[in-house]
Design a protein around this motif. Structure first.
Motif, PDB file in Angstrom:
ATOM      1  N   ARG A  13     -32.564 -19.717  17.074  1.00 35.63           N
ATOM      2  CA  ARG A  13     -32.465 -18.974  18.345  1.00 35.63           C
ATOM      3  C   ARG A  13     -32.536 -17.488  18.039  1.00 35.63           C
ATOM      4  O   ARG A  13     -32.485 -17.064  16.886  1.00 35.63           O
ATOM      5  CB  ARG A  13     -31.145 -19.300  19.042  1.00 35.63           C
ATOM      6  N   ASP A  14     -32.604 -16.684  19.106  1.00 35.09           N
ATOM      7  CA  ASP A  14     -32.610 -15.239  18.903  1.00 35.09           C
ATOM      8  C   ASP A  14     -31.194 -14.698  19.041  1.00 35.09           C
ATOM      9  O   ASP A  14     -30.228 -15.469  19.121  1.00 35.09           O
ATOM     10  CB  ASP A  14     -33.580 -14.556  19.869  1.00 35.09           C
ATOM     11  N   ARG A  15     -31.060 -13.391  19.105  1.00 30.43           N
ATOM     12  CA  ARG A  15     -29.747 -12.767  19.127  1.00 30.43           C
ATOM     13  C   ARG A  15     -28.949 -13.088  20.391  1.00 30.43           C
ATOM     14  O   ARG A  15     -27.729 -12.931  20.401  1.00 30.43           O
ATOM     15  CB  ARG A  15     -29.892 -11.255  18.966  1.00 30.43           C
ATOM     16  N   TYR A  16     -29.671 -13.527  21.423  1.00 27.45           N
ATOM     17  CA  TYR A  16     -29.002 -13.837  22.691  1.00 27.45           C
ATOM     18  C   TYR A  16     -28.887 -15.345  22.921  1.00 27.45           C
ATOM     19  O   TYR A  16     -28.703 -15.796  24.043  1.00 27.45           O
ATOM     20  CB  TYR A  16     -29.742 -13.146  23.840  1.00 27.45           C
ATOM     21  N   GLU A  69     -39.636 -18.655  16.367  1.00 27.90           N
ATOM     22  CA  GLU A  69     -40.315 -17.507  15.782  1.00 27.90           C
ATOM     23  C   GLU A  69     -39.704 -17.192  14.416  1.00 27.90           C
ATOM     24  O   GLU A  69     -38.481 -17.080  14.278  1.00 27.90           O
ATOM     25  CB  GLU A  69     -40.177 -16.288  16.693  1.00 27.90           C
ATOM     26  N   GLY A  70     -40.546 -17.053  13.412  1.00 22.89           N
ATOM     27  CA  GLY A  70     -40.067 -16.819  12.062  1.00 22.89           C
ATOM     28  C   GLY A  70     -39.230 -15.567  11.926  1.00 22.89           C
ATOM     29  O   GLY A  70     -38.221 -15.556  11.210  1.00 22.89           O
ATOM     30  N   SER A  71     -39.625 -14.515  12.639  1.00 25.72           N
ATOM     31  CA  SER A  71     -38.890 -13.254  12.511  1.00 25.72           C
ATOM     32  C   SER A  71     -37.472 -13.379  13.056  1.00 25.72           C
ATOM     33  O   SER A  71     -36.526 -12.818  12.486  1.00 25.72           O
ATOM     34  CB  SER A  71     -39.638 -12.139  13.249  1.00 25.72           C
ATOM     35  N   ALA A  72     -37.302 -14.120  14.141  1.00 23.71           N
ATOM     36  CA  ALA A  72     -35.961 -14.319  14.710  1.00 23.71           C
ATOM     37  C   ALA A  72     -35.100 -15.154  13.768  1.00 23.71           C
ATOM     38  O   ALA A  72     -33.903 -14.884  13.590  1.00 23.71           O
ATOM     39  CB  ALA A  72     -36.067 -14.986  16.079  1.00 23.71           C
ATOM     40  N   TYR A  73     -35.728 -16.160  13.162  1.00 33.72           N
ATOM     41  CA  TYR A  73     -34.984 -16.998  12.216  1.00 33.72           C
ATOM     42  C   TYR A  73     -34.542 -16.188  11.008  1.00 33.72           C
ATOM     43  O   TYR A  73     -33.379 -16.269  10.570  1.00 33.72           O
ATOM     44  CB  TYR A  73     -35.852 -18.177  11.776  1.00 33.72           C
ATOM     45  N   VAL A  74     -35.438 -15.385  10.445  1.00 34.79           N
ATOM     46  CA  VAL A  74     -35.109 -14.564   9.284  1.00 34.79           C
ATOM     47  C   VAL A  74     -34.008 -13.572   9.634  1.00 34.79           C
ATOM     48  O   VAL A  74     -33.064 -13.350   8.858  1.00 34.79           O
ATOM     49  CB  VAL A  74     -36.363 -13.836   8.758  1.00 34.79           C
ATOM     50  N   ASP A  75     -34.108 -12.957  10.810  1.00 37.57           N
ATOM     51  CA  ASP A  75     -33.100 -12.010  11.257  1.00 37.57           C
ATOM     52  C   ASP A  75     -31.722 -12.666  11.291  1.00 37.57           C
ATOM     53  O   ASP A  75     -30.723 -12.083  10.837  1.00 37.57           O
ATOM     54  CB  ASP A  75     -33.466 -11.499  12.656  1.00 37.57           C
ATOM     55  N   ASN A  76     -31.658 -13.879  11.794  1.00 32.03           N
ATOM     56  CA  ASN A  76     -30.386 -14.592  11.900  1.00 32.03           C
ATOM     57  C   ASN A  76     -29.847 -14.968  10.518  1.00 32.03           C
ATOM     58  O   ASN A  76     -28.654 -14.792  10.231  1.00 32.03           O
ATOM     59  CB  ASN A  76     -30.561 -15.842  12.750  1.00 32.03           C
ATOM     60  N   MET A  77     -30.716 -15.464   9.638  1.00 28.91           N
ATOM     61  CA  MET A  77     -30.279 -15.889   8.317  1.00 28.91           C
ATOM     62  C   MET A  77     -29.805 -14.714   7.467  1.00 28.91           C
ATOM     63  O   MET A  77     -28.835 -14.827   6.698  1.00 28.91           O
ATOM     64  CB  MET A  77     -31.409 -16.640   7.608  1.00 28.91           C
ATOM     65  N   GLU A  78     -30.451 -13.564   7.632  1.00 34.47           N
ATOM     66  CA  GLU A  78     -30.017 -12.395   6.885  1.00 34.47           C
ATOM     67  C   GLU A  78     -28.675 -11.875   7.403  1.00 34.47           C
ATOM     68  O   GLU A  78     -27.845 -11.385   6.632  1.00 34.47           O
ATOM     69  CB  GLU A  78     -31.086 -11.301   6.964  1.00 34.47           C
ATOM     70  N   ARG A  79     -28.452 -12.001   8.707  1.00 35.34           N
ATOM     71  CA  ARG A  79     -27.162 -11.612   9.258  1.00 35.34           C
ATOM     72  C   ARG A  79     -26.051 -12.512   8.720  1.00 35.34           C
ATOM     73  O   ARG A  79     -24.935 -12.051   8.428  1.00 35.34           O
ATOM     74  CB  ARG A  79     -27.205 -11.675  10.789  1.00 35.34           C
ATOM     75  N   LEU A  80     -26.336 -13.811   8.561  1.00 30.85           N
ATOM     76  CA  LEU A  80     -25.333 -14.731   8.013  1.00 30.85           C
ATOM     77  C   LEU A  80     -24.973 -14.366   6.578  1.00 30.85           C
ATOM     78  O   LEU A  80     -23.812 -14.493   6.169  1.00 30.85           O
ATOM     79  CB  LEU A  80     -25.848 -16.173   8.092  1.00 30.85           C
ATOM     80  N   VAL A  81     -25.956 -13.890   5.808  1.00 31.94           N
ATOM     81  CA  VAL A  81     -25.671 -13.431   4.445  1.00 31.94           C
ATOM     82  C   VAL A  81     -24.784 -12.195   4.482  1.00 31.94           C
ATOM     83  O   VAL A  81     -23.816 -12.075   3.711  1.00 31.94           O
ATOM     84  CB  VAL A  81     -26.981 -13.134   3.690  1.00 31.94           C
ATOM     85  N   LYS A  82     -25.079 -11.290   5.398  1.00 34.98           N
ATOM     86  CA  LYS A  82     -24.257 -10.082   5.533  1.00 34.98           C
ATOM     87  C   LYS A  82     -22.830 -10.457   5.919  1.00 34.98           C
ATOM     88  O   LYS A  82     -21.856  -9.884   5.414  1.00 34.98           O
ATOM     89  CB  LYS A  82     -24.859  -9.152   6.584  1.00 34.98           C
ATOM     90  N   LYS A  83     -22.692 -11.424   6.802  1.00 36.17           N
ATOM     91  CA  LYS A  83     -21.358 -11.872   7.202  1.00 36.17           C
ATOM     92  C   LYS A  83     -20.604 -12.462   6.013  1.00 36.17           C
ATOM     93  O   LYS A  83     -19.393 -12.235   5.862  1.00 36.17           O
ATOM     94  CB  LYS A  83     -21.471 -12.903   8.334  1.00 36.17           C
TER      95      LYS A  83
END
Length: 614
Positions: free
Chosen positions: A453-456, A462-476
């Motif tokens: 899913r996206d941020r909302y 979409e690959g970019s939304a998935y990557v964005d989410n997975m990178e945020r999980l690493v940051k968390k």
């Protein structure tokens, strides 16, 4: 042959048959020494069947306060013919062999360097009791009485414990006390004194004697848990049962008597973690307790909680695997399976308690961490901590402490127009804001799903939304370091080139091993890791020392693997010291392995200078 002599410093081991009623008698023995002010550390080594297989109960008596297994036995109480040869072999030279001499044994069954103490227990019981079950049960109490006389244990302390055990069952009290004195009287009249003695001391202090599973369960209560869902599995079942007991005392509504908690024995492990996730999504603090096979079965739902970002606490009381393995033996064998539980790219927070006190503290903390990070948190106990009673400092709780519920938007926040995207990181720490169901009639709603899913929280592949989410999980996951316990550093008495990393239930044996290594002129700095992800101090410690021994109770060096993979540490610096036969690691094993390897590395002490600040 010179017999061993020691006061308040020896190891007694009982070799019995499972189901013979020996457990309560052996526990009585250990606690009576504790009541005399002498620290003890008992360990129950038992089979996975109900009756008939060998069982052992080892009691470490140590006025110095060593609580780990030492290795070796000074007094063997050999009550099981099936394990006789093995039990006799464990005795130290000059040690004592206490056995039932009702039937004669050939001379080759004894060692010339061991003193033999024969007592016709079966004959005594057959002459006194007609009921077969009474003969078996009271035989155990009789040998406790005999040992008390031989060792100088205060019979008054034993009697008091029996009185506490049979409070409200006075019909059982008198015959048990009679059997106790029967054994003591026989030993006084027929057996020669021995060189091992217990004398009153004051070394226990304010410490308490507590089982790890019960302490962890109490930590769940104090940590705010109101929901537990579990499926029975050794060695974690007693944790759920203890939680129920604690809740009945502490979670009831005083006025109405209604329960303010929910405990569900689910149909399987997958269902139990599903219930926990549902409760956590709804705002309750919830946990499950299990062991390695349960972790395997929970994988899919653990991944859902990680990806959908739902708090959950999982207490894993580890045992020997793989598969059924040795279900009543201890290991630290689930480190990797918990760190990466589920399929795909996942990383979970792990907490490593060393004793019941930390089991209490970390179980309570786990709920704050899970809420703050909106993720599953694992508390990794093991059978050695969970199912054995251990001396530890009193449990403490700050009544002013408030639960950390993390980033939760209220009705007022939403009404004021605060920006909300379920997976939107506004603060740069990888943690998004969430809402509880029903918070606001129009705002703050979102879809919870296990798909991308996206941020909302809008479905997308979409690959970019998935990557964005997975990178945020690493940051968390990296942010988690701010909320989890830091490692504990122990410096050697003088500068040390070599270091040791260890964790969890290995700690008591490590404490004694350090002292014996230093007494032999081998100095090492040590770091007890208490959580994953690793703090910077762990990386710094490895960079300061070469070699670094990583002491673990599993075959594959799982913490070492995690250090290499996640901290990007050079594997050639990390030397595994592994113990995995299912029994708790001993100080002698650690000493022997590290001493041997230090010799191979030709390590010499490193002199510290004032300039180094050390």
């Amino acid at each position: 042959m010179k017999a061993l002599e020691a006061v308040n410093d020896f190891v007694v081991k009982f070799a019995n048959v499972n189901g013979s009623g020996s457990a309560s008698a052996n526990t009585l023995f250990a606690k009576s020494i504790l009541r005399m002010g002498v620290p003890v550390s008992p360990r129950n080594i038992f089979p996975s069947n109900i009756q008939g297989l060998p069982t052992w109960y080892e009691v470490r008596v140590s006025e110095s306060g060593w609580l780990g297994r030492r290795g070796g036995v000074d007094l063997m109480v050999a009550m099981n013919p099936q394990t006789w040869d093995k039990d006799v072999a464990e005795l130290e030279a000059g040690g004592y062999l206490f056995y039932d001499s009702s039937k004669p044994l050939p001379p080759d069954k004894f060692r010339p360097d061991v003193r033999v103490i024969g007592m016709p227990l079966t004959e005594i019981c057959n002459a006194t009791y007609s009921d077969p079950r009474q003969r078996q049960l009271f035989k155990n109490i009789i040998y406790v009485g005999a040992l008390a006389e031989l060792l100088g244990i205060d019979l008054g302390a034993v009697e008091k414990l029996i009185g506490e055990q049979y409070k409200g069952k006075e019909k059982l009290l008198e015959p048990n006390v009679k059997a106790l004195h029967m054994g003591a009287d026989y030993a006084r009249e027929h057996l020669e004194p021995i060189g091992l003695k217990v004398k009153h001391s004051d070394r226990v202090g304010e410490r308490i004697f507590l089982e790890g599973n019960s302490a962890a369960a109490l930590g769940c209560v104090y940590g705010g848990a109101t929901v537990a869902a579990w499926y029975p599995i050794t060695p974690s079942s007693s944790l759920a049962e203890a939680f129920a007991r604690h809740c009945r005392k502490l979670r009831g509504e005083p006025e109405s008597g209604k329960a303010r908690y929910a405990i569900v024995q689910a149909e399987d492990e997958l269902a139990s973690i599903g219930m926990v996730i549902g409760a956590g999504w709804n705002g309750a603090r919830a946990f499950t307790c299990t062991s390695g096979p349960g972790i395997s079965l929970m994988q899919e739902f653990i991944g859902l909680a990680y990806f959908a970002e739902i708090p959950a606490v999982i207490i894993d009381v580890q045992r020997a695997g793989p598969s059924t393995g040795m279900p009543t033996r201890t290991q630290q064998s689930d480190v990797l399976s918990c760190a990466y539980a589920s399929h795909g790219d996942t990383k979970h927070v792990l907490l490593f308690p060393e004793d019941p006190k930390e089991g209490f503290e970390m179980s309570a903390l786990a709920f704050d961490v899970a809420d703050r990070l909106q993720t599953p948190v694992f508390v990794l106990l093991d059978l050695d901590i969970g199912m054995n009673e251990r001396l530890c400092d009193p449990l403490k709780w700050d009544d002013a402490r408030r639960y950390d519920r993390g980033k939760v938007l209220s009705y007022e926040d939403l009404e004021a127009g605060k920006r909300f995207g379920r997976y939107l990181d506004l603060d740069g720490d990888g943690i998004a804001y969430r809402t509880y169901p029903g918070t606001h009639p129009k705002r703050g709603s979102f879809f919870t799903r296990g798909t991308s899913r996206d941020r909302y929280a809008r479905y997308t592949e979409e690959g970019s939304a998935y990557v964005d989410n997975m990178e945020r999980l690493v940051k968390k996951h990296e942010t988690a370091r701010d909320y989890i316990p830091k490692p504990v550093l122990r410096r050697a008495q003088q500068g040390a080139r070599a270091g040791v990393i260890y964790y969890g239930s290995t700690a008591p044996a490590m404490d004694e091993a350090f002292a014996s290594l230093e007494a032999d002129g081998m100095h090492l700095d040590a770091l007890r890791v208490r959580a994953f992800p690793f703090h910077d101090e762990v990386v710094g410690f490895v960079k300061e020392h070469d070699p670094v021994f990583v002491v673990e109770q599993n075959r594959d060096g799982q913490l070492r693997t995690l250090l290499v993979a996640e901290a990007d540490l050079p594997p050639e610096r990390l030397v595994s010291v592994l113990h995995y036969d299912g029994t708790p690691i001993t100080a002698r094993f650690i000493h022997g392995e590290i001493a041997r390897r230090l010799g191979a590395f030709n390590v010499s002490p490193l002199k510290r200078t004032a300039a180094s600040g050390e």
